[in-house]
Design a protein around this motif. Sequence first.
Motif, mmCIF file in Angstrom:
data_model
loop_
_atom_site.group_PDB
_atom_site.id
_atom_site.type_symbol
_atom_site.label_atom_id
_atom_site.label_comp_id
_atom_site.label_asym_id
_atom_site.label_seq_id
_atom_site.Cartn_x
_atom_site.Cartn_y
_atom_site.Cartn_z
ATOM 1 N N GLY A 1 0.322 4.310 10.177
ATOM 2 C CA GLY A 1 0.709 3.151 9.370
ATOM 3 C C GLY A 1 2.155 3.228 8.924
ATOM 4 N N ARG A 2 2.600 4.428 8.549
ATOM 5 C CA ARG A 2 4.004 4.602 8.137
ATOM 6 C C ARG A 2 4.946 4.346 9.318
ATOM 7 N NH1 ARG A 2 1.670 7.519 4.261
ATOM 8 N NH2 ARG A 2 1.140 9.421 5.349
ATOM 9 N N LYS A 3 4.536 4.786 10.504
ATOM 10 C CA LYS A 3 5.365 4.571 11.698
ATOM 11 C C LYS A 3 5.489 3.076 12.007
ATOM 12 C CE LYS A 3 5.706 5.817 16.569
ATOM 13 N NZ LYS A 3 5.086 6.511 17.688
ATOM 14 N N VAL A 4 4.385 2.356 11.958
ATOM 15 C CA VAL A 4 4.408 0.909 12.212
ATOM 16 C C VAL A 4 5.208 0.203 11.119
ATOM 17 C CG1 VAL A 4 2.963 -1.168 12.259
ATOM 18 C CG2 VAL A 4 2.314 0.829 13.602
ATOM 19 N N MET A 5 5.033 0.652 9.881
ATOM 20 C CA MET A 5 5.767 0.031 8.787
ATOM 21 C C MET A 5 7.279 0.189 8.971
ATOM 22 S SD MET A 5 5.571 0.570 4.694
ATOM 23 C CE MET A 5 6.482 2.086 4.845
ATOM 24 N N ARG A 6 7.717 1.365 9.442
ATOM 25 C CA ARG A 6 9.157 1.568 9.680
ATOM 26 C C ARG A 6 9.665 0.621 10.769
ATOM 27 N NH1 ARG A 6 7.719 6.964 8.669
ATOM 28 N NH2 ARG A 6 7.449 7.390 10.884
ATOM 29 N N ALA A 7 8.886 0.455 11.836
ATOM 30 C CA ALA A 7 9.281 -0.468 12.910
ATOM 31 C C ALA A 7 9.342 -1.898 12.384
ATOM 32 C CB ALA A 7 8.306 -0.367 14.090
ATOM 33 N N MET A 8 8.372 -2.271 11.560
ATOM 34 C CA MET A 8 8.369 -3.615 10.979
ATOM 35 C C MET A 8 9.531 -3.791 10.008
ATOM 36 S SD MET A 8 6.010 -5.609 12.176
ATOM 37 C CE MET A 8 5.762 -6.862 10.927
ATOM 38 N N TYR B 1 -12.262 0.325 -3.754
ATOM 39 C CA TYR B 1 -11.638 1.179 -2.743
ATOM 40 C C TYR B 1 -10.205 1.465 -3.139
ATOM 41 C CZ TYR B 1 -15.421 0.068 0.525
ATOM 42 O OH TYR B 1 -16.636 -0.055 1.137
ATOM 43 N N GLU B 2 -9.745 2.664 -2.806
ATOM 44 C CA GLU B 2 -8.336 3.006 -2.915
ATOM 45 C C GLU B 2 -7.760 2.945 -1.512
ATOM 46 O OE1 GLU B 2 -8.258 6.877 -4.706
ATOM 47 O OE2 GLU B 2 -8.410 6.039 -6.721
ATOM 48 N N LEU B 3 -6.609 2.336 -1.374
ATOM 49 C CA LEU B 3 -5.981 2.153 -0.071
ATOM 50 C C LEU B 3 -4.753 3.041 0.044
ATOM 51 C CD1 LEU B 3 -6.103 -1.746 -0.170
ATOM 52 C CD2 LEU B 3 -7.705 -0.223 1.011
ATOM 53 N N SER B 4 -4.579 3.639 1.215
ATOM 54 C CA SER B 4 -3.410 4.478 1.489
ATOM 55 C C SER B 4 -2.989 4.288 2.939
ATOM 56 C CB SER B 4 -3.735 5.955 1.258
ATOM 57 O OG SER B 4 -4.148 6.177 -0.058
ATOM 58 N N LEU B 5 -1.696 4.499 3.192
ATOM 59 C CA LEU B 5 -1.190 4.442 4.562
ATOM 60 C C LEU B 5 -1.469 5.751 5.282
ATOM 61 C CD1 LEU B 5 0.255 1.732 4.386
ATOM 62 C CD2 LEU B 5 2.351 2.870 5.007
ATOM 63 N N THR B 6 -1.736 5.645 6.565
ATOM 64 C CA THR B 6 -1.853 6.825 7.413
ATOM 65 C C THR B 6 -0.474 7.103 8.009
ATOM 66 O OG1 THR B 6 -2.342 5.511 9.376
ATOM 67 C CG2 THR B 6 -4.235 6.210 8.023
ATOM 68 N N ASP B 7 -0.350 8.205 8.730
ATOM 69 C CA ASP B 7 0.916 8.489 9.414
ATOM 70 C C ASP B 7 1.241 7.379 10.406
ATOM 71 O OD1 ASP B 7 1.298 10.814 7.984
ATOM 72 O OD2 ASP B 7 0.443 12.117 9.533
ATOM 73 N N GLY C 1 -6.157 2.188 12.548
ATOM 74 C CA GLY C 1 -5.730 3.504 12.083
ATOM 75 C C GLY C 1 -4.463 3.482 11.250
ATOM 76 N N LEU C 2 -4.142 2.322 10.658
ATOM 77 C CA LEU C 2 -2.893 2.200 9.898
ATOM 78 C C LEU C 2 -3.071 2.482 8.413
ATOM 79 C CD1 LEU C 2 -1.422 -0.967 11.655
ATOM 80 C CD2 LEU C 2 -1.091 1.452 12.232
ATOM 81 N N ILE C 3 -4.288 2.280 7.905
ATOM 82 C CA ILE C 3 -4.568 2.576 6.501
ATOM 83 C C ILE C 3 -5.896 3.308 6.401
ATOM 84 C CG2 ILE C 3 -3.295 0.566 5.635
ATOM 85 C CD1 ILE C 3 -6.066 -0.692 4.955
ATOM 86 N N ILE D 1 0.839 -1.200 0.000
ATOM 87 C CA ILE D 1 0.000 0.000 0.000
ATOM 88 C C ILE D 1 0.876 1.253 0.000
ATOM 89 C CG2 ILE D 1 -1.659 1.344 1.354
ATOM 90 C CD1 ILE D 1 -2.815 -1.427 2.284
ATOM 91 N N ASP D 2 1.944 1.224 0.790
ATOM 92 C CA ASP D 2 2.847 2.375 0.838
ATOM 93 C C ASP D 2 3.513 2.621 -0.509
ATOM 94 O OD1 ASP D 2 4.379 4.464 2.258
ATOM 95 O OD2 ASP D 2 6.085 3.122 1.919
ATOM 96 N N ARG D 3 3.963 1.565 -1.147
ATOM 97 C CA ARG D 3 4.676 1.703 -2.418
ATOM 98 C C ARG D 3 3.742 1.974 -3.594
ATOM 99 N NH1 ARG D 3 10.062 2.312 -2.042
ATOM 100 N NH2 ARG D 3 10.101 1.594 -4.179
ATOM 101 N N ASN D 4 2.441 1.712 -3.392
ATOM 102 C CA ASN D 4 1.455 1.873 -4.460
ATOM 103 C C ASN D 4 0.215 2.598 -3.936
ATOM 104 O OD1 ASN D 4 2.692 -0.083 -6.631
ATOM 105 N ND2 ASN D 4 2.798 -1.154 -4.672
#
Length: 160
Positions: A118-125, A110-116, A96-98, A63-66
Amino acid sequence: MLRGAETEANARASADDALDFGPFDDWIGFRLRMAQIASFQSFARHAQSVGLSPGRFAALILIDRNPGISQTVLARAIGSDKSTLTPVLDNLVKRGLISRVRTRSDRRLYELSLTDAGRKVMRAMHECAQRHESELDAIVGPRERAQFVKILRKISAALG
């Protein structure tokens, strides 16, 4: 962490040695599946502190990359069907991640996008994933890595 993983792998290998797997023992498909299970479990242990499964991490990355990716395209990309993916996305929205917004051109999509968040959790992952990849690199070896990934891609392309 790798030492613990090696000890666990040695214990599993000893148990495997005691079993007669018959033709499975040398079947590529069986060994791929066993390696995938072991890799998934190892990554899940790394990610335990973040509280997100490897499958949900895959969804966040794509989702982040697309940005704006549809559920249908995302499901296809991660090898899932829409009905299996929907509860995963419901959970990510609830956490609250997407964000999931209906498209203007087709109200069924639906169009999917990351929330702020979500970006924080993605960085930790991503940090967990890097530690996991380091373990895999230590097992496969830096020289064999490129060839191994090439073979895996070849299998995916030919059979997928």
